[in-house]
Design a protein around this motif. Structure first.
Motif, mmCIF file in Angstrom:
data_model
loop_
_atom_site.group_PDB
_atom_site.id
_atom_site.type_symbol
_atom_site.label_atom_id
_atom_site.label_comp_id
_atom_site.label_asym_id
_atom_site.label_seq_id
_atom_site.Cartn_x
_atom_site.Cartn_y
_atom_site.Cartn_z
ATOM 1 N N LYS A 467 -25.348 39.410 50.657
ATOM 2 C CA LYS A 467 -26.705 39.799 51.062
ATOM 3 C C LYS A 467 -27.672 39.731 49.893
ATOM 4 O O LYS A 467 -27.294 39.956 48.740
ATOM 5 C CB LYS A 467 -26.682 41.229 51.596
ATOM 6 N N GLN A 468 -28.929 39.484 50.230
ATOM 7 C CA GLN A 468 -29.966 39.392 49.203
ATOM 8 C C GLN A 468 -30.097 40.686 48.410
ATOM 9 O O GLN A 468 -30.150 41.778 48.959
ATOM 10 C CB GLN A 468 -31.312 39.081 49.855
ATOM 11 N N LYS A 469 -30.141 40.542 47.082
ATOM 12 C CA LYS A 469 -30.349 41.695 46.207
ATOM 13 C C LYS A 469 -31.652 41.569 45.431
ATOM 14 O O LYS A 469 -32.129 42.515 44.818
ATOM 15 C CB LYS A 469 -29.178 41.818 45.222
ATOM 16 N N GLY A 470 -32.178 40.377 45.421
ATOM 17 C CA GLY A 470 -33.429 40.169 44.701
ATOM 18 C C GLY A 470 -33.784 38.707 44.792
ATOM 19 O O GLY A 470 -32.928 37.860 45.051
ATOM 20 N N SER A 471 -35.074 38.423 44.632
ATOM 21 C CA SER A 471 -35.494 37.031 44.695
ATOM 22 C C SER A 471 -36.720 36.866 43.820
ATOM 23 O O SER A 471 -37.534 37.779 43.694
ATOM 24 C CB SER A 471 -35.818 36.679 46.144
ATOM 25 N N ASN A 472 -36.812 35.733 43.193
ATOM 26 C CA ASN A 472 -37.942 35.473 42.313
ATOM 27 C C ASN A 472 -38.228 33.990 42.387
ATOM 28 O O ASN A 472 -37.328 33.165 42.290
ATOM 29 C CB ASN A 472 -37.576 35.892 40.891
ATOM 30 N N ILE A 473 -39.500 33.668 42.595
ATOM 31 C CA ILE A 473 -39.860 32.264 42.784
ATOM 32 C C ILE A 473 -40.956 31.878 41.814
ATOM 33 O O ILE A 473 -41.922 32.622 41.621
ATOM 34 C CB ILE A 473 -40.325 32.046 44.249
ATOM 35 N N THR A 474 -40.798 30.744 41.176
ATOM 36 C CA THR A 474 -41.897 30.174 40.398
ATOM 37 C C THR A 474 -42.146 28.786 40.975
ATOM 38 O O THR A 474 -41.452 28.372 41.912
ATOM 39 C CB THR A 474 -41.545 30.026 38.909
ATOM 40 N N THR A 475 -43.116 28.064 40.420
ATOM 41 C CA THR A 475 -43.356 26.717 40.937
ATOM 42 C C THR A 475 -42.227 25.774 40.541
ATOM 43 O O THR A 475 -42.131 24.681 41.047
ATOM 44 C CB THR A 475 -44.679 26.152 40.402
ATOM 45 N N ASP A 481 -30.637 36.597 43.879
ATOM 46 C CA ASP A 481 -29.528 37.485 43.565
ATOM 47 C C ASP A 481 -28.910 37.982 44.863
ATOM 48 O O ASP A 481 -29.628 38.342 45.793
ATOM 49 C CB ASP A 481 -30.015 38.699 42.772
ATOM 50 N N PHE A 482 -27.590 38.024 44.901
ATOM 51 C CA PHE A 482 -26.939 38.431 46.141
ATOM 52 C C PHE A 482 -25.608 39.099 45.824
ATOM 53 O O PHE A 482 -25.036 38.885 44.752
ATOM 54 C CB PHE A 482 -26.716 37.220 47.043
ATOM 55 N N SER A 483 -25.148 39.933 46.750
ATOM 56 C CA SER A 483 -23.913 40.650 46.472
ATOM 57 C C SER A 483 -22.713 39.748 46.721
ATOM 58 O O SER A 483 -22.601 39.112 47.758
ATOM 59 C CB SER A 483 -23.831 41.911 47.333
ATOM 60 N N HIS A 484 -21.878 39.668 45.732
ATOM 61 C CA HIS A 484 -20.630 38.905 45.837
ATOM 62 C C HIS A 484 -19.802 39.286 44.613
ATOM 63 O O HIS A 484 -20.317 39.309 43.511
ATOM 64 C CB HIS A 484 -20.915 37.400 45.866
ATOM 65 N N PRO A 485 -18.512 39.586 44.828
ATOM 66 C CA PRO A 485 -17.759 40.178 43.729
ATOM 67 C C PRO A 485 -17.329 39.222 42.625
ATOM 68 O O PRO A 485 -16.952 39.663 41.551
ATOM 69 C CB PRO A 485 -16.516 40.763 44.423
ATOM 70 N N GLU A 486 -17.333 37.906 42.883
ATOM 71 C CA GLU A 486 -16.764 37.039 41.838
ATOM 72 C C GLU A 486 -17.553 35.753 41.689
ATOM 73 O O GLU A 486 -18.385 35.425 42.532
ATOM 74 C CB GLU A 486 -15.310 36.715 42.178
ATOM 75 N N LYS A 487 -17.240 35.048 40.633
ATOM 76 C CA LYS A 487 -17.903 33.766 40.366
ATOM 77 C C LYS A 487 -17.630 32.810 41.518
ATOM 78 O O LYS A 487 -16.526 32.742 42.038
ATOM 79 C CB LYS A 487 -17.349 33.182 39.070
ATOM 80 N N MET A 488 -18.651 32.101 41.943
ATOM 81 C CA MET A 488 -18.445 31.129 43.017
ATOM 82 C C MET A 488 -17.732 29.905 42.453
ATOM 83 O O MET A 488 -17.964 29.508 41.321
ATOM 84 C CB MET A 488 -19.787 30.716 43.620
ATOM 85 N N THR A 489 -16.900 29.296 43.273
ATOM 86 C CA THR A 489 -16.209 28.087 42.804
ATOM 87 C C THR A 489 -17.133 26.887 42.960
ATOM 88 O O THR A 489 -18.128 26.933 43.697
ATOM 89 C CB THR A 489 -14.940 27.817 43.636
ATOM 90 N N LYS A 490 -16.768 25.814 42.294
ATOM 91 C CA LYS A 490 -17.512 24.546 42.410
ATOM 92 C C LYS A 490 -17.614 24.129 43.873
ATOM 93 O O LYS A 490 -18.649 23.667 44.330
ATOM 94 C CB LYS A 490 -16.794 23.441 41.629
ATOM 95 N N GLU A 491 -16.480 24.281 44.591
ATOM 96 C CA GLU A 491 -16.442 23.846 45.993
ATOM 97 C C GLU A 491 -17.421 24.675 46.821
ATOM 98 O O GLU A 491 -18.157 24.145 47.653
ATOM 99 C CB GLU A 491 -15.038 24.021 46.596
ATOM 100 N N GLU A 492 -17.413 25.989 46.571
ATOM 101 C CA GLU A 492 -18.326 26.852 47.345
ATOM 102 C C GLU A 492 -19.774 26.472 47.077
ATOM 103 O O GLU A 492 -20.592 26.386 47.982
ATOM 104 C CB GLU A 492 -18.076 28.323 46.971
ATOM 105 N N LEU A 493 -20.076 26.213 45.800
ATOM 106 C CA LEU A 493 -21.453 25.851 45.461
ATOM 107 C C LEU A 493 -21.846 24.548 46.158
ATOM 108 O O LEU A 493 -22.942 24.415 46.693
ATOM 109 C CB LEU A 493 -21.600 25.707 43.946
ATOM 110 N N LYS A 494 -20.917 23.620 46.149
ATOM 111 C CA LYS A 494 -21.184 22.322 46.783
ATOM 112 C C LYS A 494 -21.409 22.514 48.275
ATOM 113 O O LYS A 494 -22.346 21.956 48.853
ATOM 114 C CB LYS A 494 -19.982 21.404 46.504
ATOM 115 N N GLN A 495 -20.545 23.330 48.898
ATOM 116 C CA GLN A 495 -20.694 23.590 50.337
ATOM 117 C C GLN A 495 -22.063 24.177 50.642
ATOM 118 O O GLN A 495 -22.724 23.775 51.586
ATOM 119 C CB GLN A 495 -19.637 24.594 50.786
#
Ligand code: SER
Length: 584
Positions: A467-475, A481-495
């Motif tokens: 779930k969203q924990k924070g968001s920040n946007i620039t041009t 930022d979101f809740s998740h207990p561990e580093k995302m894997t390459k595969e997850e990022l790609k998905q």
């Protein structure tokens, strides 16, 4: 090698190559109300990059005192600094790529004795505004970097401009290989895993970006380079963080001795903010409630708060200032010269803050009485936030005091309110940096919609807990930022990337409806800061893919977004991950 030796080597090297050493401009820009502080070595040189004649000629070098406040709340980790020193050399219509690269390479390998095989470089990959920078790559090969350590990236990585409008151009960045294991077979300099650290940036400034986003050729081709001194010092000394170098180590040690409740994070915050505050004061800055003065105030207050947190006697502040001046005076004689005023300003501001805290305590007592009258044992988030915002009353103190009287505090509600506040002030300062140009525009609107797609994609790939924990946007990018207990894997990022890009390809319509909060929840809309919403809320639906309560604005069709790419996935805080992504 000590920081001051690196600085001297740098200035001497460029002096021996025909450059005039010019003095650092003050941290507080002269005659430029559009920016808060000097943020890069090129900033005071803009008129000359645009063609005005510099009295010292066409080859210049200096060390420049810089302050960047957009990441002020991240100080405390192992790398962020607000104040830093940038070493730079400039060609004002004089030499260009080949000579610049040859000098950088020689300086790194001969003067700093960095083994050549530890250096990788990146060049601009080209787009509709400017061609692929093959010339720079050729220059690197000629200098001695083999092809396999030359990388090409797009505008996000290899194009430099300060803000939205101004002189700019493709850049080439040098990276130092720390020798840490690669995070994956594809690990490269652009990867944020920490194996590669950027050490130097040479900008080939031959364009001017106009207000309406057009690129025009400048009258002359320039070179603008920037090398961060603290980072280089840390790498050459084989240290893990700048706080382990001689610039900070003695003050870190002293803080540790003085503290009864030691915390490495608090010590870094105190050491960093103290140095930054002293540098600002030496250059004429004074605390106030607006702009530059507010930044200084915030630095001193945050420092005081962390001294308190570590239970360090605040009467030690003068000793700490004296020690820090001793550490830094060889590099910055202005600190020694302004010692008395520095002490006076910091101690006065600390005293003011302590009064504020005393005032807050009265408010706190009232909140306790109210809670008692209502038979509650929790101090609500609104109250904690009001204490923080109005009285500068730190939540950890609210929490301590509450505990003493048998009360708990509603941290989660406070965190939500605080995050919102933080985003607002961060956006405020980023806008200020860009001279007020960062208003909602096409790019930020697109990033806003991309954020919704990302949020949903994360939930699909990782699960509902993301779930969203924070968001920040620039041009330039989105940060999520979101809740998740561990580093995302390459595969997850790609998905996740693929899912977002698929929704962009589908050119889904974005629809906005107003409804009551109840109806919105029933419709399955994702909601974030529920307690902040009024009776009626706006719900944005993106085709059949996502539904989220949001104030907008958004694009009308996802097809407008372009290509979505995740640039970085890193830890934000315990149990919270952070993604930085771009649309290209
Ligand atoms: N202006 C560029 C930077 O800030 C190079 O000096 O990185």
């Amino acid at each position: 090698m000590k920081a001051i030796e690196i600085r001297n080597k740098y200035l001497n090297y460029f002096k021996n190559h025909g450059h005039k050493i010019i003095p650092s401009s003050p941290l507080i820009p002269e005659n430029d109300p559009s920016v808060l502080f000097t943020t890069a070595g090129m900033q005071p040189l803009v008129p000359y990059l645009l063609g005005e004649k510099h009295p010292e000629g066409t080859r210049l070098t200096d060390y420049q005192k810089c302050l960047r406040t957009n990441d002020i709340d991240e100080v405390g980790d192992n790398r962020h600094l607000t104040y830093f020193e940038m070493l730079g050399n400039w060609s004002l219509g004089d030499y260009f790529k080949e000579e610049s690269i040859a000098m950088s390479y020689e300086f790194l390998t001969k003067e700093l004795e960095i083994p050549a095989d530890k250096i990788s470089v990146t060049c601009f990959a080209g787009d509709e505004d400017a061609p692929r920078d093959e010339i720079t790559a050729e220059c690197w090969k000629k200098a001695g970097i083999p092809e396999e350590r030359i990388y090409f990236y797009g505008k996000d990585d290899n194009w430099w401009i300060a803000g939205e409008e101004g002189p700019c151009g493709p850049d080439t960045e040098m990276f130092y290989d720390t020798g840490k294991p690669a995070c994956s077979p594809e690990c490269q300099p652009s990867c944020g895993c920490g194996k590669y650290v950027e050490i130097w940036n040479n900008v080939f400034m031959e364009y001017y970006r106009t207000k309406d986003g057009k690129y025009e050729k400048l009258k002359q081709h320039n070179v603008d380079t920037g090398l961060g001194l603290e980072r280089m010092t840390m790498l050459l000394q084989g240290k893990e963080t700048p706080f382990d170098t001689e610039l900070f180590a003695p003050i870190m040690q002293k803080l540790s001795e003085l503290s009864k409740n030691d915390s490495i994070e608090s010590r870094r915050i105190v050491a960093e903010h103290l140095r930054a505050s002293m540098m600002i004061i030496a250059d004429g800055g004074r605390p106030s409630n607006i702009d530059r003065g507010y930044v200084l105030r915030k630095l001193i207050r945050r420092m005081t708060r962390h001294l308190n947190k570590m239970q360090i006697d605040l009467n030690e502040l003068e000793t700490l200032i004296e020690l820090d001046i001793d550490i830094l005076k060889e590099m910055y004689p202005e600190l020694e010269k302004n010692k008395e005023i520095i002490k006076q300003v910091i101690v006065e501001e600390k005293n003011k803050f302590m009064k504020t805290l005393a005032h807050g305590e009265k408010e706190f007592e009232k909140a306790i009485s109210r809670a008692k009258a209502e038979n509650k044992n929790t101090i609500d988030g609104q109250t904690i936030f009001k204490l923080y915002e109005t009285y500068g009353f730190p939540p950890e103190i609210t929490s301590d005091l509450a505990a003493e009287q048998g009360f708990k505090i509603d941290n989660s509600e406070f965190d939500k309110l605080f995050k919102e506040h933080q985003e607002k002030s961060r956006m405020g300062s980023e806008q200020k940096f860009k001279g007020g140009l960062a208003e909602q525009n096409e790019k930020t609107i697109a990033y806003h919609t991309a954020t919704h797609l990302l949020h949903k994609a994360l939930q699909i790939v990782l699960g509902e807990h993301a779930k969203q924990k924070g968001s920040n946007i620039t041009t330039e990018r989105l940060r999520f930022d979101f809740s998740h207990p561990e580093k995302m894997t390459k595969e997850e990022l790609k998905q996740v990337e693929d899912i977002v890009n698929e929704q962009i390809k589908r050119d889904l319509p974005v629809k906005c409806e107003e409804m009551s909060l109840e109806e919105a929840k029933k419709s399955g809309a994702m909601g974030l800061f529920e307690n902040k919403y009024g009776e009626k809320v706006k719900v944005y639906t993106i085709g059949d893919f996502s539904k989220e309560i949001c104030g907008g604005p958004h694009v009308t069709h996802t097809g407008e977004l372009g290509h979505f790419r995740i640039k970085k996935e890193e830890s934000s805080s315990a149990g919270v991950r952070r993604i930085k992504a771009v649309l290209e």
